[in-house]
Write a protein that holds these residues in place. Structure first.
Motif, PDB file in Angstrom:
ATOM      1  N   PHE A 110       0.823  -1.205   0.000  1.00 32.80           N
ATOM      2  CA  PHE A 110       0.000   0.000   0.000  1.00 32.80           C
ATOM      3  C   PHE A 110       0.860   1.258   0.000  1.00 32.80           C
ATOM      4  CE2 PHE A 110      -3.569  -2.610   1.871  1.00 32.80           C
ATOM      5  CZ  PHE A 110      -4.467  -2.374   0.835  1.00 32.80           C
ATOM      6  N   ALA A 111       1.934   1.241   0.797  1.00 32.14           N
ATOM      7  CA  ALA A 111       2.799   2.417   0.889  1.00 32.14           C
ATOM      8  C   ALA A 111       3.489   2.720  -0.438  1.00 32.14           C
ATOM      9  CB  ALA A 111       3.834   2.207   1.993  1.00 32.14           C
ATOM     10  N   GLU A 112       3.789   1.675  -1.196  1.00 28.09           N
ATOM     11  CA  GLU A 112       4.486   1.859  -2.474  1.00 28.09           C
ATOM     12  C   GLU A 112       3.574   2.393  -3.568  1.00 28.09           C
ATOM     13  OE1 GLU A 112       6.071  -1.973  -3.237  1.00 28.09           O
ATOM     14  OE2 GLU A 112       7.580  -1.866  -1.628  1.00 28.09           O
ATOM     15  N   ASP A 113       2.258   2.205  -3.431  1.00 21.90           N
ATOM     16  CA  ASP A 113       1.330   2.630  -4.481  1.00 21.90           C
ATOM     17  C   ASP A 113       0.025   3.097  -3.857  1.00 21.90           C
ATOM     18  OD1 ASP A 113      -0.340   3.000  -6.641  1.00 21.90           O
ATOM     19  OD2 ASP A 113       0.319   1.200  -7.700  1.00 21.90           O
ATOM     20  N   PRO A 114      -0.164   4.398  -3.703  1.00 22.90           N
ATOM     21  CA  PRO A 114      -1.386   4.922  -3.086  1.00 22.90           C
ATOM     22  C   PRO A 114      -2.658   4.607  -3.863  1.00 22.90           C
ATOM     23  CG  PRO A 114       0.333   6.597  -3.148  1.00 22.90           C
ATOM     24  CD  PRO A 114       0.803   5.464  -4.005  1.00 22.90           C
ATOM     25  N   GLY A 115      -2.528   4.228  -5.126  1.00 20.42           N
ATOM     26  CA  GLY A 115      -3.704   3.912  -5.920  1.00 20.42           C
ATOM     27  C   GLY A 115      -4.261   2.522  -5.681  1.00 20.42           C
TER      28      GLY A 115
END
Length: 332
Positions: A115-120
């Motif tokens: 989740f932290a690596e990709d907010p989408g």
């Protein structure tokens, strides 16, 4: 089952577990969540085996569904999500889990990293494994079914780590669905701009406990019902959701046998049409032959499964024409 609150800058995860008469499996499920989540909501759907008392003793908050209304897993999940939102108004992440599953150590941390690596990303799932694949061919088929590639996905299963806000924003699960509620939710999440991600990480152990042919047949029939209803809801969308699965069930599970019967009544040679079945099994086995025994089992039962799947498809459409909704199709 509340753990000390971590530092304010660290994300926290709450959990929703659903179940009915899971017994020792539920206790193992709740124990595995200790130390990985902040709070656990257990939603019970009419258990008679002491699950409610056991879950409360394990520290979970228990929500008991009103069983005077038709039960679905989707309805149970929504009740759990609503309770998390009520109890933790600022909750950001929630782990959905079936009571016959046990979360693997370290899974939550891996999911939060994604989740932290990709907010989408709005849903993260990992590898679900069958706990006892050696017990039966049907357990092995389940384990194989869940071994899907990592990367962006169209859908998740019953076990998944989700951003609570986006899920609530699209209305949560569709409660009337008797199966296939997770892919249907993911369709709406993706259309709202969210992304579903499957990562290379051990997520859960599952105990299908399928030891009889009848269990596999009912599960496959339920899948056919889910295919038909999913296609009716989202089949015209860009993904053609479950249109191909529904078509394959009808072609192989209804079309070929019916055509062979009609042709055979005209001339005995017409029954040779049934030869398409072994030919299709051979084609599938050649595709999966590197899997050895597992590939052969998959080829045989993938085709045989079209019979109960076709039955499920027809049950859905007949019920729809008659204005009736199908009750649960349970295999345990």
């Amino acid at each position: 089952m509340d753990d000390p609150r971590p530092p304010s800058h660290s994300p926290v995860v709450d959990a929703v577990v659903i179940g009915r008469n899971e017994g020792a499996r539920l206790l193992a499920c709740l124990a595995a969540l200790q130390g990985q989540v902040r709070h656990v909501v257990y939603v019970d759907s009419g258990s008679t085996d002491g699950s409610v008392a056991a879950a409360a003793a394990a520290g979970a908050e228990v929500v008991r569904l009103d069983m005077s209304r038709p039960f679905t897993a989707a309805r149970a999940r929504n009740a759990g999500l609503a309770e998390v939102a009520r109890r933790q108004p600022r909750a950001e992440f929630v782990q959905l889990l079936d009571g016959d599953c046990e979360m693997r150590s370290g899974w939550v941390a891996r999911g939060l990293e994604a989740f932290a690596e990709d907010p989408g990303v709005v849903v993260v799932c990992g590898r679900r494994r069958e706990r006892h694949p050696e017990v039966s061919v049907w357990n092995r088929l389940c384990d194989r079914e869940w071994d899907t590639p990592a990367g962006e996905a169209l859908a998740c299963g019953g076990d998944a780590l989700m951003r609570l806000g986006p899920v609530l924003a699209v209305g949560g699960y569709r409660e009337e669905l008797i199966a296939g509620e997770e892919p249907e939710l993911c369709q709406r999440l993706r259309r709202a701009g969210g992304r579903i991600l499957r990562i290379e990480a051990e997520m859960t152990w599952h105990d299908a406990a399928m030891t009889r042919f009848g269990q596999w047949w009912r599960r496959s029939r339920r899948a056919g019902h889910a295919f038909a209803e999913g296609a009716a809801l989202h089949g015209v969308g860009p993904d053609r959701h479950w249109v191909a699965e529904t078509r394959r069930a009808l072609i192989w599970g209804l079309g070929v046998p019916l055509l062979a019967l009609l042709a055979g009544l005209l001339h005995p040679a017409g029954f040779l049409i049934l030869g398409l079945w072994p030919a299709q099994i051979l084609r599938l086995w050649l595709r999966w032959r590197e899997e050895g025994r597992a590939g052969l089992e998959a080829a045989v039962f993938t085709l045989l499964g079209k019979l109960p799947e076709a039955l499920g498809v027809m049950e859905y459409h007949l019920g729809r024409l008659g204005g009736r909704r199908r009750g649960l199709i349970e295999y345990k």
